[in-house]
Scaffold this active site. Structure first.
Site, mmCIF file in Angstrom:
data_model
loop_
_atom_site.group_PDB
_atom_site.id
_atom_site.type_symbol
_atom_site.label_atom_id
_atom_site.label_comp_id
_atom_site.label_asym_id
_atom_site.label_seq_id
_atom_site.Cartn_x
_atom_site.Cartn_y
_atom_site.Cartn_z
ATOM 1 C CG HIS A 43 2.514 -3.357 -3.315
ATOM 2 N ND1 HIS A 43 2.243 -2.125 -2.785
ATOM 3 C CD2 HIS A 43 2.108 -4.246 -2.384
ATOM 4 C CE1 HIS A 43 1.706 -2.269 -1.578
ATOM 5 N NE2 HIS A 43 1.608 -3.546 -1.313
ATOM 6 C CD GLU A 92 -0.022 -7.932 -2.021
ATOM 7 O OE1 GLU A 92 -0.758 -7.612 -2.974
ATOM 8 O OE2 GLU A 92 0.082 -7.238 -0.994
ATOM 9 C CG HIS A 96 -4.958 -7.680 -2.744
ATOM 10 N ND1 HIS A 96 -5.905 -6.740 -2.391
ATOM 11 C CD2 HIS A 96 -3.854 -7.401 -2.006
ATOM 12 C CE1 HIS A 96 -5.395 -5.929 -1.482
ATOM 13 N NE2 HIS A 96 -4.157 -6.309 -1.228
#
Length: 227
Positions: A43, A92, A96
């Site tokens: 993920h 992502e 992040h």
């Protein structure tokens, strides 16, 4: 999917990293989801704090061209069209990765994605579950049995998220497994310390369904795919 996020001791130093292994269920995704993998995939790699993010550092797929074969296998995007399959990685990285990059070992796109792949292979969740006799099945598991198997194999306690029972059903469905690491990338227990927030909860969705920490009392469904 595997997801790793990093907790800072303060704004400039990290306390621990968390990796999350997340399973794609075919009915939970929209658009052109085709042949979702029947194994645990990545993920993302997450920090829990965002004070040090560089939102101007945009994703560039050419920086991870050497990783693309592994990325497509272990970090697939089955939601977006085949012409835009880097969209998930872009999300992502920009949400992040630009925060995680304050840690030297993750301070480039190649390091960030490469380290997530490395940790995924090191954890080897698919093999662990098979060795413990936990396989996709039409029968239900007890959550305690899954937790005990993971703790026995890894020597630490991961965090497991589930989808709640559907209307008229009694079983929760396993959705994600999160592993935590120290800033030295050593496995540690996944526990939220007093006063800390749980950064995962804000981003856990499968389609329209919310993921939450699995109940210890509900039977647990572990399908290969959800029809």
């Amino acid at each position: 999917w595997l997801k790793l996020y990093i907790f800072p001791l303060n704004h400039y130093s990290w306390t621990h990293i968390t990796s999350l292994l997340y399973f794609y269920f075919s009915q939970m995704v929209a658009n052109d989801c085709q042949d979702p993998p029947e194994y645990w995939t990545i993920h993302g790699l997450w920090p829990d704090k965002t004070q040090e993010c560089n939102r101007t550092w945009h994703f560039n797929v050419t920086e991870i061209k050497d990783l693309l074969s592994d990325m497509r296998q272990y970090w697939p995007d089955v939601i977006h069209s085949s012409l835009n399959r880097t969209q998930f990685w872009k999300h992502e990285w920009e949400k992040h990765g630009t925060c995680a990059a304050t840690l030297q070992v993750l301070n480039s796109q190649k390091k960030y994605f490469g380290k997530a792949l490395e940790l995924y292979k090191h954890i080897n969740l698919n093999s662990c579950l098979v060795k413990a006799g936990i396989k996709p099945s039409s029968s239900y598991y007890q959550m305690s049995a899954i937790k005990e198997a993971l703790t026995r194999f890894y020597g630490v306690t991961p965090k497991i998220q589930c989808l709640p029972p559907e209307e008229g059903e009694k079983a929760q469905t396993i959705g994600q497994i999160e592993f935590c690491f120290s800033k030295e990338l050593q496995l540690r227990n996944c526990t939220t310390l007093k006063g800390e927030s749980d950064p995962v909860q804000a981003d856990l969705k499968l389609g329209t369904e919310e993921l939450s920490i699995c109940s210890d009392t509900l039977p647990t469904y572990y399908p290969s795919q959800v029809q």
